[in-house]
Design a protein around this motif. Structure first.
Motif, PDB file in Angstrom:
ATOM      1  N   SER A  62      45.094   2.963  48.225  1.00 24.44           N
ATOM      2  CA  SER A  62      44.275   3.708  49.095  1.00 24.44           C
ATOM      3  C   SER A  62      43.994   3.635  50.649  1.00 24.44           C
ATOM      4  O   SER A  62      43.879   3.949  52.161  1.00 24.44           O
ATOM      5  CB  SER A  62      42.763   2.979  48.611  1.00 24.44           C
ATOM      6  OG  SER A  62      41.913   3.159  49.337  1.00 24.44           O
ATOM      7  N   GLU A  63      44.804   2.399  51.538  1.00 28.54           N
ATOM      8  CA  GLU A  63      45.607   2.511  52.934  1.00 28.54           C
ATOM      9  C   GLU A  63      45.979   4.011  53.557  1.00 28.54           C
ATOM     10  O   GLU A  63      45.774   4.002  54.177  1.00 28.54           O
ATOM     11  CB  GLU A  63      45.649   1.059  52.763  1.00 28.54           C
ATOM     12  CG  GLU A  63      45.488   1.185  54.798  1.00 28.54           C
ATOM     13  CD  GLU A  63      44.260   1.077  55.457  1.00 28.54           C
ATOM     14  OE1 GLU A  63      44.954   1.479  56.600  1.00 28.54           O
ATOM     15  OE2 GLU A  63      42.933   0.955  55.212  1.00 28.54           O
ATOM     16  N   THR A  99      46.589   6.598  51.886  1.00 27.94           N
ATOM     17  CA  THR A  99      46.237   7.779  51.622  1.00 27.94           C
ATOM     18  C   THR A  99      44.966   7.716  52.803  1.00 27.94           C
ATOM     19  O   THR A  99      44.951   9.336  52.908  1.00 27.94           O
ATOM     20  CB  THR A  99      46.329   8.002  50.530  1.00 27.94           C
ATOM     21  OG1 THR A  99      45.459   7.546  50.163  1.00 27.94           O
ATOM     22  CG2 THR A  99      48.160   8.061  49.511  1.00 27.94           C
ATOM     23  N   GLY A 100      44.576   6.821  52.819  1.00 33.46           N
ATOM     24  CA  GLY A 100      42.861   7.816  53.052  1.00 33.46           C
ATOM     25  C   GLY A 100      41.889   7.583  51.562  1.00 33.46           C
ATOM     26  O   GLY A 100      40.382   8.155  51.678  1.00 33.46           O
ATOM     27  N   ASN A 101      42.186   7.810  50.546  1.00 30.85           N
ATOM     28  CA  ASN A 101      41.968   8.539  49.438  1.00 30.85           C
ATOM     29  C   ASN A 101      41.139   6.355  48.899  1.00 30.85           C
ATOM     30  O   ASN A 101      41.771   5.690  48.682  1.00 30.85           O
ATOM     31  CB  ASN A 101      42.431   9.112  47.843  1.00 30.85           C
ATOM     32  CG  ASN A 101      42.671   9.982  48.040  1.00 30.85           C
ATOM     33  OD1 ASN A 101      43.618  10.800  48.452  1.00 30.85           O
ATOM     34  ND2 ASN A 101      41.726  10.751  47.929  1.00 30.85           N
ATOM     35  N   SER A 111      45.863  13.086  47.084  1.00 33.43           N
ATOM     36  CA  SER A 111      45.975  13.174  48.539  1.00 33.43           C
ATOM     37  C   SER A 111      46.092  14.157  49.326  1.00 33.43           C
ATOM     38  O   SER A 111      45.121  14.854  49.795  1.00 33.43           O
ATOM     39  CB  SER A 111      46.724  11.527  49.338  1.00 33.43           C
ATOM     40  OG  SER A 111      47.565  12.108  48.856  1.00 33.43           O
ATOM     41  N   ASP A 135      40.105   8.932  59.066  1.00 34.46           N
ATOM     42  CA  ASP A 135      40.235   8.082  58.261  1.00 34.46           C
ATOM     43  C   ASP A 135      40.417   8.793  56.595  1.00 34.46           C
ATOM     44  O   ASP A 135      41.365   8.270  55.871  1.00 34.46           O
ATOM     45  CB  ASP A 135      39.770   7.149  57.938  1.00 34.46           C
ATOM     46  CG  ASP A 135      38.269   7.288  57.311  1.00 34.46           C
ATOM     47  OD1 ASP A 135      38.077   8.612  57.683  1.00 34.46           O
ATOM     48  OD2 ASP A 135      38.318   5.881  56.849  1.00 34.46           O
ATOM     49  N   HIS A 136      40.815  10.445  56.448  1.00 37.18           N
ATOM     50  CA  HIS A 136      40.369  11.513  55.405  1.00 37.18           C
ATOM     51  C   HIS A 136      42.552  11.684  55.224  1.00 37.18           C
ATOM     52  O   HIS A 136      42.928  11.550  56.429  1.00 37.18           O
ATOM     53  CB  HIS A 136      40.007  12.432  55.851  1.00 37.18           C
ATOM     54  CG  HIS A 136      39.025  13.423  54.477  1.00 37.18           C
ATOM     55  ND1 HIS A 136      40.754  14.177  54.692  1.00 37.18           N
ATOM     56  CD2 HIS A 136      38.385  13.825  54.185  1.00 37.18           C
ATOM     57  CE1 HIS A 136      40.186  15.264  52.976  1.00 37.18           C
ATOM     58  NE2 HIS A 136      39.058  14.334  53.159  1.00 37.18           N
ATOM     59  N   PRO A 137      42.067  11.729  54.204  1.00 38.08           N
ATOM     60  CA  PRO A 137      43.595  11.795  53.565  1.00 38.08           C
ATOM     61  C   PRO A 137      44.778  13.067  54.763  1.00 38.08           C
ATOM     62  O   PRO A 137      45.096  12.818  54.968  1.00 38.08           O
ATOM     63  CB  PRO A 137      43.906  12.039  52.730  1.00 38.08           C
ATOM     64  CG  PRO A 137      42.490  11.796  51.640  1.00 38.08           C
ATOM     65  CD  PRO A 137      41.248  11.585  52.871  1.00 38.08           C
ATOM     66  N   LYS A 186      45.519  11.274  57.518  1.00 35.52           N
ATOM     67  CA  LYS A 186      46.675  10.922  57.076  1.00 35.52           C
ATOM     68  C   LYS A 186      47.887  10.961  56.283  1.00 35.52           C
ATOM     69  O   LYS A 186      48.903  10.350  56.623  1.00 35.52           O
ATOM     70  CB  LYS A 186      46.168   9.356  55.714  1.00 35.52           C
ATOM     71  CG  LYS A 186      44.348   8.817  56.090  1.00 35.52           C
ATOM     72  CD  LYS A 186      45.042   6.983  56.546  1.00 35.52           C
ATOM     73  CE  LYS A 186      43.990   6.129  56.774  1.00 35.52           C
ATOM     74  NZ  LYS A 186      44.262   4.799  57.086  1.00 35.52           N
TER      75      LYS A 186
END
Length: 302
Positions: free
Chosen positions: A65-66, A68-70, A273, A294-296, A299
């Motif tokens: 999650s960190e 990819t931003g998802n 992502s 911080d959106h994919p 990222k």
């Protein structure tokens, strides 16, 4: 890209956001844990499990999650009240991510809901789920009311009418039950039933989000695991087709994806992502909507 006509709700579940116009908020990735056959399970009836293995699975998802931003959430399953209570308490101890509290019967879910309120984790819980039978079960509605849980999945499907109108009617009924139960943040799953359903359900999500403005998604994994493939073109055919089944819903506006076991999270975060990044770029270039950094999109394309 497109803009929905209805004003779009954005919910916050224990610090995790979900909903909005396409490209604004990344897809919430919901991985299943403690499901039947999960390798971390030791005794599904009593809820005994390998805590270190489960903790490692959660850590792995949070790292993905960190990267990819998802945002992450966990579909936390229990086959008995004892098991479900044990599982949600453990998850609340090891993660701040939303917990989709998932039991196979109303009585199991109701008992776990009361427990969630008693130990003070109600704000982290997404009740999974309110469905057509819920309005018949006073015990379940009362348990949700008493628990203080204010987020729930509305499984909005009528198996006698699989049309968009059938889903809409089921959703209207579920919204009434959700209001009675004190649910302020309803999210909608129109239900995957058949193997090729992802495309059709994506269309339903698109139309209903355009009308209601509340977060929607589904579980494409449910169809892929049933797929008996004849004469696949390549060795990893199932993986590739699963990627399509999971990503198509995002292109039509889905807000959450119940992607299957947490142990397969890496492949699904890779797929979703990328899909989210394409949607966000389309929204930015075509509609003038710009996602957070911080959106994919920011990222994975850097």
């Amino acid at each position: 890209m497109f803009t929905f006509e209805a004003e779009q709700e954005v919910y916050d579940v224990n610090g995790t956001k979900m909903g909005g116009q396409p490209g604004e908020t990344p897809t919430l990735m919901v991985g299943s844990i403690f499901y039947k056959g999960d390798k971390v399970q030791e005794n599904p009836e009593t809820g005994e499990f390998d805590e270190e293995a489960a903790r490692e699975a959660v850590r792995n998802v949070e790292e993905l999650s960190e990267k990819t931003g998802n945002p992450a959430a966990f579909d936390t399953i229990g086959d008995s009240p004892e098991a479900l209570k044990k599982h949600i308490e453990f998850m609340a101890d090891v993660t701040d991510a939303p917990i989709f509290m998932d039991g196979p019967t109303p009585s199991i879910r109701a008992e776990a809901a009361k427990f969630a309120g008693e130990i003070g984790i109600e704000d982290q819980i997404i009740y999974n789920s309110i469905e057509s039978s819920t309005k018949q079960v006073d015990e379940e509605i009362e348990a949700i009311q008493e628990s203080g849980i204010n987020s729930a999945v509305l499984l909005s499907i009528d198996t006698t009418d699989m049309s968009i109108d059938g889903r809409r009617n089921a959703l209207d009924e579920n919204l009434e039950v959700a209001e009675e139960a004190g649910i302020d943040q309803p999210i909608v799953d129109p239900g995957i039933i058949d193997i090729p359903d992802s495309g059709y359900v994506a269309k339903i999500i698109h139309e209903l989000k355009n009308e209601y403005g509340i977060p929607m998604g589904c579980a494409p994994h449910n169809e892929v695991i049933q797929w008996e493939m004849n004469d696949p073109l390549v060795e990893n055919s199932r993986q590739l087709r699963q990627a399509v089944a999971n990503s198509v819903i995002v292109h039509l506006g889905a807000d959450f994806n119940i992607y299957g076991p947490v142990h397969g999270a890496a492949e699904m975060y890779e797929v979703m992502s990328t899909a989210d990044a394409y949607v966000a770029y389309g929204a930015q270039m075509g509609e003038g909507r710009r996602a957070d950094t911080d959106h994919p999109l920011f990222k994975i394309f850097r």
